[in-house]
Design an enzyme around this catalytic site. Sequence first.
Site, mmCIF file in Angstrom:
data_model
loop_
_atom_site.group_PDB
_atom_site.id
_atom_site.type_symbol
_atom_site.label_atom_id
_atom_site.label_comp_id
_atom_site.label_asym_id
_atom_site.label_seq_id
_atom_site.Cartn_x
_atom_site.Cartn_y
_atom_site.Cartn_z
ATOM 1 N N SER A 75 -3.219 -7.713 2.361
ATOM 2 C CA SER A 75 -3.665 -7.593 3.757
ATOM 3 C C SER A 75 -4.253 -8.921 4.225
ATOM 4 O O SER A 75 -4.051 -9.337 5.367
ATOM 5 C CB SER A 75 -4.734 -6.508 3.880
ATOM 6 O OG SER A 75 -4.184 -5.256 3.629
ATOM 7 N N ARG A 97 -1.597 -6.111 -8.662
ATOM 8 C CA ARG A 97 -0.366 -6.868 -8.400
ATOM 9 C C ARG A 97 -0.144 -7.962 -9.428
ATOM 10 O O ARG A 97 0.966 -8.218 -9.856
ATOM 11 C CB ARG A 97 -0.414 -7.503 -6.998
ATOM 12 C CG ARG A 97 -0.361 -6.497 -5.881
ATOM 13 C CD ARG A 97 -0.891 -7.074 -4.604
ATOM 14 N NE ARG A 97 -2.281 -7.483 -4.767
ATOM 15 C CZ ARG A 97 -3.093 -7.808 -3.768
ATOM 16 N NH1 ARG A 97 -2.643 -7.789 -2.542
ATOM 17 N NH2 ARG A 97 -4.342 -8.157 -3.989
ATOM 18 N N LYS A 156 -15.654 -7.336 5.014
ATOM 19 C CA LYS A 156 -14.578 -8.319 4.873
ATOM 20 C C LYS A 156 -14.290 -9.120 6.130
ATOM 21 O O LYS A 156 -13.137 -9.282 6.519
ATOM 22 C CB LYS A 156 -13.305 -7.612 4.429
ATOM 23 C CG LYS A 156 -13.239 -7.368 2.943
ATOM 24 C CD LYS A 156 -11.832 -7.064 2.546
ATOM 25 C CE LYS A 156 -11.668 -7.103 1.037
ATOM 26 N NZ LYS A 156 -10.335 -6.648 0.644
ATOM 27 N N HIS A 189 0.841 -1.206 0.000
ATOM 28 C CA HIS A 189 0.000 0.000 0.000
ATOM 29 C C HIS A 189 0.879 1.260 0.000
ATOM 30 O O HIS A 189 0.630 2.192 -0.754
ATOM 31 C CB HIS A 189 -0.882 0.057 1.258
ATOM 32 C CG HIS A 189 -1.964 -0.967 1.329
ATOM 33 N ND1 HIS A 189 -2.209 -1.717 2.461
ATOM 34 C CD2 HIS A 189 -2.882 -1.369 0.418
ATOM 35 C CE1 HIS A 189 -3.239 -2.519 2.240
ATOM 36 N NE2 HIS A 189 -3.658 -2.337 1.013
HETATM 37 O O1 PNS Z 1 -8.917 -2.810 -0.093
HETATM 38 P P1 PNS Z 1 -10.156 -3.329 -0.745
HETATM 39 O O2 PNS Z 1 -10.964 -4.099 0.261
HETATM 40 O O3 PNS Z 1 -9.896 -4.119 -2.015
HETATM 41 O O4 PNS Z 1 -11.039 -2.038 -1.176
HETATM 42 C C1 PNS Z 1 -12.317 -2.207 -1.734
HETATM 43 C C2 PNS Z 1 -13.046 -0.854 -1.844
HETATM 44 C C3 PNS Z 1 -13.101 -0.176 -0.500
HETATM 45 C C4 PNS Z 1 -12.280 0.040 -2.820
HETATM 46 C C5 PNS Z 1 -14.474 -1.128 -2.408
HETATM 47 O O5 PNS Z 1 -15.073 -2.125 -1.652
HETATM 48 C C6 PNS Z 1 -15.377 0.106 -2.412
HETATM 49 O O6 PNS Z 1 -15.146 1.056 -3.115
HETATM 50 N N1 PNS Z 1 -16.431 0.071 -1.590
HETATM 51 C C7 PNS Z 1 -17.396 1.145 -1.481
HETATM 52 C C8 PNS Z 1 -18.776 0.723 -1.980
HETATM 53 C C9 PNS Z 1 -18.922 0.972 -3.475
HETATM 54 O O7 PNS Z 1 -18.702 2.058 -3.979
HETATM 55 N N2 PNS Z 1 -19.304 -0.081 -4.227
HETATM 56 C C10 PNS Z 1 -19.524 0.001 -5.646
HETATM 57 C C11 PNS Z 1 -18.257 -0.118 -6.458
HETATM 58 S S1 PNS Z 1 -17.877 -1.803 -6.757
#
Ligand code: PNS
Length: 185
Positions: free
Chosen positions: A131, A93, A43, A19
């Site tokens: 993570s 990645r 999660k 990150h």
């Molecule tokens: O680190 P992560 O868990 O891969 O991040 C995921 C994240 C936070 C970027 C994603 O879950 C998110 O944007 N959530 C907010 C809800 C949303 O906007 N959902 C619609 C887009 S798929």
Amino acid sequence: MHTVKAIYPGTFDPLTNGHLDLIARGAKIVDELVVAILRNSEKGTPLFTVPEREEMLFEATRGFGNVSVTTFNGLLVDFAREQGAKAVLRGIRAISDYEYEFQMAMMNRKLDPELETLFMMPAEKYTYVSSRLIKGVFQLGGDVTALVPPLVVDHLSSGIGLGFVVDLMCRTRVEGFTGMLNLRH
Ligand code: PNS
């Protein structure tokens, strides 16, 4: 003047060297980078609470003049709009990340055609660092010191992440369980 503000969203549980590598790369190409922790993540058991994650990210990014840290709830596109951000930064990645990232980018584009997703690749040495794996290895007693920033190691070694403990207490319902653990708080 034309400036680009981008959001780097994620769960960051825990913050990894991957990150941080991505934050450093992103901060070089955008004018303002907002690292945004999702508050209502689905999660599973968190290792750290959102305020703990926010504090660690804040400390770890202190040296960047154009990086700020915050949290958000709900749709990322709504948050990006509120922030006046034109772009979302995400790391890729390996090919295995592609499908998930592609779907998310396309969904966000559908929701807000004005918001662009920028993908960057972290340094090769971090391509296997996630993570999810770090959480699993740490919970089984493995050494993750080379994979996370020193301040995350400190938080891990001074007691299990508070989020993990709270969840464990709720699930085990063992009274006085806290006394058995070396808690920071
Ligand atoms: O680190 P992560 O868990 O891969 O991040 C995921 C994240 C936070 C970027 C994603 O879950 C998110 O944007 N959530 C907010 C809800 C949303 O906007 N959902 C619609 C887009 S798929």
